[in-house]
Design a protein around this motif. Structure first.
Motif, mmCIF file in Angstrom:
data_model
loop_
_atom_site.group_PDB
_atom_site.id
_atom_site.type_symbol
_atom_site.label_atom_id
_atom_site.label_comp_id
_atom_site.label_asym_id
_atom_site.label_seq_id
_atom_site.Cartn_x
_atom_site.Cartn_y
_atom_site.Cartn_z
ATOM 1 N N GLU A 91 0.832 -1.210 0.000
ATOM 2 C CA GLU A 91 0.000 0.000 0.000
ATOM 3 C C GLU A 91 0.867 1.260 0.000
ATOM 4 O OE1 GLU A 91 -3.170 2.125 3.028
ATOM 5 O OE2 GLU A 91 -3.074 -0.063 2.980
ATOM 6 N N LEU A 92 1.907 1.272 0.827
ATOM 7 C CA LEU A 92 2.810 2.424 0.894
ATOM 8 C C LEU A 92 3.536 2.630 -0.435
ATOM 9 C CD1 LEU A 92 4.093 4.610 2.718
ATOM 10 C CD2 LEU A 92 5.862 2.942 3.251
ATOM 11 N N LEU A 93 4.001 1.548 -1.042
ATOM 12 C CA LEU A 93 4.697 1.650 -2.322
ATOM 13 C C LEU A 93 3.763 2.157 -3.419
ATOM 14 C CD1 LEU A 93 6.847 -1.614 -2.206
ATOM 15 C CD2 LEU A 93 7.711 0.731 -2.184
ATOM 16 N N GLU A 94 2.523 1.714 -3.399
ATOM 17 C CA GLU A 94 1.555 2.180 -4.394
ATOM 18 C C GLU A 94 1.291 3.680 -4.241
ATOM 19 O OE1 GLU A 94 0.260 0.630 -7.000
ATOM 20 O OE2 GLU A 94 1.256 -1.255 -6.539
ATOM 21 N N LYS A 95 1.215 4.148 -2.998
ATOM 22 C CA LYS A 95 1.015 5.590 -2.777
ATOM 23 C C LYS A 95 2.209 6.389 -3.289
ATOM 24 C CE LYS A 95 -2.112 5.328 1.158
ATOM 25 N NZ LYS A 95 -2.306 5.604 2.591
ATOM 26 N N LYS A 96 3.416 5.896 -3.023
ATOM 27 C CA LYS A 96 4.617 6.577 -3.523
ATOM 28 C C LYS A 96 4.626 6.599 -5.049
ATOM 29 C CE LYS A 96 7.813 5.669 0.276
ATOM 30 N NZ LYS A 96 9.055 4.975 0.678
ATOM 31 N N LYS A 97 4.216 5.485 -5.642
ATOM 32 C CA LYS A 97 4.191 5.398 -7.091
ATOM 33 C C LYS A 97 3.191 6.392 -7.679
ATOM 34 C CE LYS A 97 3.439 2.153 -10.869
ATOM 35 N NZ LYS A 97 3.118 0.774 -11.230
ATOM 36 N N GLU A 98 2.012 6.502 -7.070
ATOM 37 C CA GLU A 98 1.010 7.465 -7.542
ATOM 38 C C GLU A 98 1.556 8.886 -7.487
ATOM 39 O OE1 GLU A 98 -2.769 7.150 -5.565
ATOM 40 O OE2 GLU A 98 -2.837 4.979 -5.873
ATOM 41 N N PHE A 99 2.222 9.223 -6.372
ATOM 42 C CA PHE A 99 2.798 10.556 -6.219
ATOM 43 C C PHE A 99 3.835 10.821 -7.307
ATOM 44 C CE2 PHE A 99 6.215 13.259 -4.589
ATOM 45 C CZ PHE A 99 5.508 14.420 -4.361
ATOM 46 N N LEU A 100 4.708 9.835 -7.552
ATOM 47 C CA LEU A 100 5.744 10.012 -8.565
ATOM 48 C C LEU A 100 5.152 10.101 -9.965
ATOM 49 C CD1 LEU A 100 8.545 7.641 -7.245
ATOM 50 C CD2 LEU A 100 8.608 10.131 -7.360
ATOM 51 N N GLN A 101 4.077 9.361 -10.217
ATOM 52 C CA GLN A 101 3.435 9.445 -11.532
ATOM 53 C C GLN A 101 2.821 10.827 -11.754
ATOM 54 O OE1 GLN A 101 0.880 5.993 -11.315
ATOM 55 N NE2 GLN A 101 2.264 4.789 -12.601
ATOM 56 N N LYS A 102 2.232 11.401 -10.694
ATOM 57 C CA LYS A 102 1.702 12.759 -10.808
ATOM 58 C C LYS A 102 2.837 13.746 -11.054
ATOM 59 C CE LYS A 102 -2.358 12.032 -7.905
ATOM 60 N NZ LYS A 102 -2.973 12.311 -6.602
ATOM 61 N N SER A 103 3.938 13.558 -10.350
ATOM 62 C CA SER A 103 5.098 14.416 -10.526
ATOM 63 C C SER A 103 5.650 14.291 -11.948
ATOM 64 C CB SER A 103 6.173 14.040 -9.507
ATOM 65 O OG SER A 103 7.350 14.747 -9.736
ATOM 66 N N LEU A 104 5.688 13.074 -12.457
ATOM 67 C CA LEU A 104 6.169 12.847 -13.821
ATOM 68 C C LEU A 104 5.275 13.541 -14.833
ATOM 69 C CD1 LEU A 104 8.233 11.343 -15.605
ATOM 70 C CD2 LEU A 104 6.648 9.420 -15.630
ATOM 71 N N LYS A 105 3.976 13.465 -14.632
ATOM 72 C CA LYS A 105 3.037 14.131 -15.537
ATOM 73 C C LYS A 105 3.246 15.648 -15.505
ATOM 74 C CE LYS A 105 -1.866 14.438 -16.708
ATOM 75 N NZ LYS A 105 -1.701 15.739 -17.286
ATOM 76 N N ASP A 106 3.440 16.203 -14.301
ATOM 77 C CA ASP A 106 3.709 17.637 -14.181
ATOM 78 C C ASP A 106 4.996 18.022 -14.911
ATOM 79 O OD1 ASP A 106 1.419 17.936 -12.688
ATOM 80 O OD2 ASP A 106 2.468 17.966 -10.750
ATOM 81 N N GLN A 107 6.019 17.184 -14.789
ATOM 82 C CA GLN A 107 7.289 17.461 -15.457
ATOM 83 C C GLN A 107 7.128 17.409 -16.974
ATOM 84 O OE1 GLN A 107 9.946 14.580 -13.760
ATOM 85 N NE2 GLN A 107 10.001 15.607 -11.774
ATOM 86 N N GLU A 108 6.362 16.432 -17.445
ATOM 87 C CA GLU A 108 6.130 16.344 -18.888
ATOM 88 C C GLU A 108 5.351 17.560 -19.387
ATOM 89 O OE1 GLU A 108 4.155 12.591 -19.217
ATOM 90 O OE2 GLU A 108 6.036 11.473 -19.357
ATOM 91 N N ASP A 109 4.368 18.005 -18.605
ATOM 92 C CA ASP A 109 3.617 19.205 -18.976
ATOM 93 C C ASP A 109 4.530 20.429 -19.009
ATOM 94 O OD1 ASP A 109 1.339 17.674 -19.172
ATOM 95 O OD2 ASP A 109 0.548 18.273 -17.204
ATOM 96 N N GLY A 110 5.432 20.517 -18.033
ATOM 97 C CA GLY A 110 6.387 21.620 -18.007
ATOM 98 C C GLY A 110 7.303 21.607 -19.220
ATOM 99 N N LEU A 111 7.742 20.414 -19.618
ATOM 100 C CA LEU A 111 8.582 20.301 -20.819
ATOM 101 C C LEU A 111 7.814 20.746 -22.065
ATOM 102 C CD1 LEU A 111 10.464 16.935 -20.221
ATOM 103 C CD2 LEU A 111 11.505 19.165 -20.531
#
Length: 126
Positions: A91-111
């Motif tokens: 459960e903890l790993l899945e939450k971390k993964k969700e956070f990182l995926q949101k961060s990745l999407k934000d980074q892609e949008d910024g690019l």
């Protein structure tokens, strides 16, 4: 104008590096999650395999490099505790993964935004 080009180039490079690092972290989390799921599966199989044992059966609990004699009920409780720990870790790993995926999407949008700004700037200077 030249200064703007170097600043956008530097920002673009930093964003790409951040994107790659985030992708690596997501892959590491996936690998850890798979390892924990494998461990949980092992505990589940062990519990199923020992479900038909009588209470007076001699069983051994592995502790580090040694084995301790214990009763069947205690062994089952240990297995259930380990399974619960695995569930919490997943459960903890899945939450971390969700956070990182949101961060990745934000980074892609910024690019994308940076590339679009660069295209717009090139279009106005020509």
């Amino acid at each position: 104008m030249l200064l703007l080009f170097f600043l956008t180039q530097k920002a673009f490079t930093e964003m790409q590096i951040n994107k790659l690092e985030t992708t690596k972290k997501i892959n590491m989390i996936d690998m850890k999650c798979d390892m924990v799921k494998t461990g949980k599966h092992k505990y589940t199989l062990t519990e199923k395999g020992t479900s038909n044992l009588t209470d007076d059966t001699r069983v051994y609990l592995s502790v580090g490099r040694m084995f301790l004699l214990t009763d069947v009920q205690n062994m089952r409780e240990e297995l259930k505790g380990k399974q619960e720990k695995c569930d919490k870790a997943i459960e903890l790993l899945e939450k971390k993964k969700e956070f990182l995926q949101k961060s990745l999407k934000d980074q892609e949008d910024g690019l994308r935004e940076l590339v679009q700004q660069r295209k717009d700037a090139d279009g106005t200077t020509k």
